[in-house]
Design a protein around this motif. Structure first.
Motif, PDB file in Angstrom:
ATOM      1  N   THR A  34      -9.596   4.528  -2.117  1.00 49.83           N
ATOM      2  CA  THR A  34      -9.256   4.719  -3.521  1.00 49.83           C
ATOM      3  C   THR A  34      -8.712   3.395  -4.056  1.00 49.83           C
ATOM      4  N   PRO A  35      -8.616   3.243  -5.380  1.00 52.07           N
ATOM      5  CA  PRO A  35      -8.011   2.016  -5.911  1.00 52.07           C
ATOM      6  C   PRO A  35      -6.591   1.785  -5.389  1.00 52.07           C
ATOM      7  N   VAL A  36      -5.781   2.835  -5.315  1.00 50.14           N
ATOM      8  CA  VAL A  36      -4.406   2.670  -4.818  1.00 50.14           C
ATOM      9  C   VAL A  36      -4.419   2.194  -3.359  1.00 50.14           C
ATOM     10  N   GLN A  37      -5.280   2.767  -2.547  1.00 51.97           N
ATOM     11  CA  GLN A  37      -5.365   2.339  -1.149  1.00 51.97           C
ATOM     12  C   GLN A  37      -5.781   0.876  -1.052  1.00 51.97           C
ATOM     13  N   SER A  38      -6.721   0.451  -1.902  1.00 55.61           N
ATOM     14  CA  SER A  38      -7.164  -0.947  -1.848  1.00 55.61           C
ATOM     15  C   SER A  38      -6.048  -1.896  -2.276  1.00 55.61           C
ATOM     16  N   VAL A  39      -5.258  -1.499  -3.270  1.00 58.34           N
ATOM     17  CA  VAL A  39      -4.125  -2.326  -3.692  1.00 58.34           C
ATOM     18  C   VAL A  39      -3.104  -2.419  -2.554  1.00 58.34           C
ATOM     19  N   MET A  40      -2.886  -1.314  -1.857  1.00 59.11           N
ATOM     20  CA  MET A  40      -1.951  -1.346  -0.724  1.00 59.11           C
ATOM     21  C   MET A  40      -2.468  -2.269   0.373  1.00 59.11           C
ATOM     22  N   LEU A  41      -3.771  -2.242   0.650  1.00 64.85           N
ATOM     23  CA  LEU A  41      -4.328  -3.170   1.644  1.00 64.85           C
ATOM     24  C   LEU A  41      -4.093  -4.613   1.203  1.00 64.85           C
ATOM     25  N   HIS A  42      -4.269  -4.870  -0.076  1.00 66.32           N
ATOM     26  CA  HIS A  42      -4.035  -6.222  -0.590  1.00 66.32           C
ATOM     27  C   HIS A  42      -2.580  -6.649  -0.378  1.00 66.32           C
ATOM     28  N   LEU A  43      -1.640  -5.766  -0.693  1.00 70.84           N
ATOM     29  CA  LEU A  43      -0.218  -6.092  -0.500  1.00 70.84           C
ATOM     30  C   LEU A  43       0.098  -6.326   0.969  1.00 70.84           C
ATOM     31  N   ILE A  44      -0.458  -5.505   1.833  1.00 65.62           N
ATOM     32  CA  ILE A  44      -0.234  -5.659   3.271  1.00 65.62           C
ATOM     33  C   ILE A  44      -0.787  -7.005   3.744  1.00 65.62           C
ATOM     34  N   SER A  45      -1.945  -7.386   3.229  1.00 71.76           N
ATOM     35  CA  SER A  45      -2.570  -8.643   3.661  1.00 71.76           C
ATOM     36  C   SER A  45      -1.755  -9.861   3.248  1.00 71.76           C
ATOM     37  N   ARG A  46      -0.987  -9.743   2.167  1.00 70.36           N
ATOM     38  CA  ARG A  46      -0.189 -10.868   1.661  1.00 70.36           C
ATOM     39  C   ARG A  46       1.132 -11.033   2.390  1.00 70.36           C
ATOM     40  N   ASP A 101     -12.027  -6.334   6.645  1.00 75.25           N
ATOM     41  CA  ASP A 101     -13.420  -6.363   6.179  1.00 75.25           C
ATOM     42  C   ASP A 101     -13.566  -5.625   4.847  1.00 75.25           C
ATOM     43  N   ALA A 102     -12.910  -4.470   4.727  1.00 71.80           N
ATOM     44  CA  ALA A 102     -12.983  -3.702   3.479  1.00 71.80           C
ATOM     45  C   ALA A 102     -12.369  -4.493   2.336  1.00 71.80           C
ATOM     46  N   LEU A 103     -11.197  -5.066   2.563  1.00 68.94           N
ATOM     47  CA  LEU A 103     -10.527  -5.830   1.518  1.00 68.94           C
ATOM     48  C   LEU A 103     -11.369  -7.035   1.099  1.00 68.94           C
ATOM     49  N   CYS A 104     -11.919  -7.741   2.051  1.00 69.42           N
ATOM     50  CA  CYS A 104     -12.778  -8.895   1.731  1.00 69.42           C
ATOM     51  C   CYS A 104     -14.010  -8.449   0.936  1.00 69.42           C
ATOM     52  N   GLY A 105     -14.596  -7.320   1.318  1.00 70.52           N
ATOM     53  CA  GLY A 105     -15.748  -6.804   0.593  1.00 70.52           C
ATOM     54  C   GLY A 105     -15.414  -6.436  -0.837  1.00 70.52           C
ATOM     55  N   ILE A 106     -14.266  -5.818  -1.029  1.00 72.27           N
ATOM     56  CA  ILE A 106     -13.823  -5.448  -2.380  1.00 72.27           C
ATOM     57  C   ILE A 106     -13.600  -6.708  -3.212  1.00 72.27           C
ATOM     58  N   GLU A 107     -12.931  -7.683  -2.637  1.00 75.69           N
ATOM     59  CA  GLU A 107     -12.652  -8.924  -3.361  1.00 75.69           C
ATOM     60  C   GLU A 107     -13.937  -9.663  -3.722  1.00 75.69           C
ATOM     61  N   ARG A 108     -14.962  -9.612  -2.868  1.00 74.70           N
ATOM     62  CA  ARG A 108     -16.245 -10.257  -3.167  1.00 74.70           C
ATOM     63  C   ARG A 108     -16.979  -9.539  -4.294  1.00 74.70           C
ATOM     64  N   ARG A 109     -16.897  -8.208  -4.320  1.00 73.53           N
ATOM     65  CA  ARG A 109     -17.638  -7.435  -5.315  1.00 73.53           C
ATOM     66  C   ARG A 109     -16.955  -7.374  -6.678  1.00 73.53           C
ATOM     67  N   LEU A 110     -15.651  -7.504  -6.698  1.00 75.89           N
ATOM     68  CA  LEU A 110     -14.896  -7.306  -7.940  1.00 75.89           C
ATOM     69  C   LEU A 110     -15.407  -8.147  -9.119  1.00 75.89           C
ATOM     70  N   PRO A 111     -15.637  -9.444  -8.954  1.00 77.51           N
ATOM     71  CA  PRO A 111     -16.082 -10.222 -10.123  1.00 77.51           C
ATOM     72  C   PRO A 111     -17.373  -9.701 -10.756  1.00 77.51           C
TER      73      PRO A 111
END
Length: 157
Positions: A34-46, A101-111
């Motif tokens: 979900t969008p919330v889960q992806s944002v949490m992955l982003h925060l964890i990665s930072r 891998d999921a986070l990188c994929g999301i970041e690549r597709r977002l633009p």
């Protein structure tokens, strides 16, 4: 602040959330998130030492909700939780290869999913980005006051 202005601000909050969901949902769904889960992955990665507490403070979400989402992410193999070497009561959260891998994929597709106007580096976009800090401060204050009221920290009358 007048009642009319209150509703204008609330309307824009809702419009922003709806737009973010419309942009993020198709991308995150490709990865079973979900969008919330992806944002949490982003925060964890930072963070080198992300915890449920640090995530809920950053997002102003209920700690129980953050904990539930983390359990789901862990069960689905996106994150791991390990006891902190400094304090065994605390679990440090990190991404697994699947989560990264999921986070990188999301970041690549977002633009590609953003409308052209949102990709432009214009003065208007810079002003909007600058205004996000003020908006973040307002949201933090609102959430803090709501929490205080719910906990009986301030007079509810």
């Amino acid at each position: 602040m007048t009642e009319s202005l209150h509703f204008e601000v609330l309307t824009e909050f809702l419009r922003l959330k709806t737009t973010l969901d419309r942009v993020l949902s198709p991308i995150t769904a490709e990865f079973g998130l979900t969008p919330v889960q992806s944002v949490m992955l982003h925060l964890i990665s930072r963070s080198e030492s992300a915890t449920v507490g640090s995530i809920f403070r950053e997002l102003d979400l209920n700690q129980g909700n953050v904990s539930s989402v983390c359990k789901k992410l862990e069960g689905d193999g996106y994150i791991v939780r390990n006891k902190s070497p400094e304090d065994e009561r605390i679990y440090v959260i990190s991404l697994t290869d699947k989560g990264n891998d999921a986070l990188c994929g999301i970041e690549r597709r977002l633009p590609r999913f953003l409308p052209e106007c949102a990709r432009e580096d214009t003065e208007e976009m810079r002003r909007a980005a600058d205004g996000l800090e003020a908006l973040k401060n307002i949201v933090h204050r609102v959430n803090r006051e709501i929490s205080e009221r719910q906990c009986g920290g301030k007079d509810n009358a």
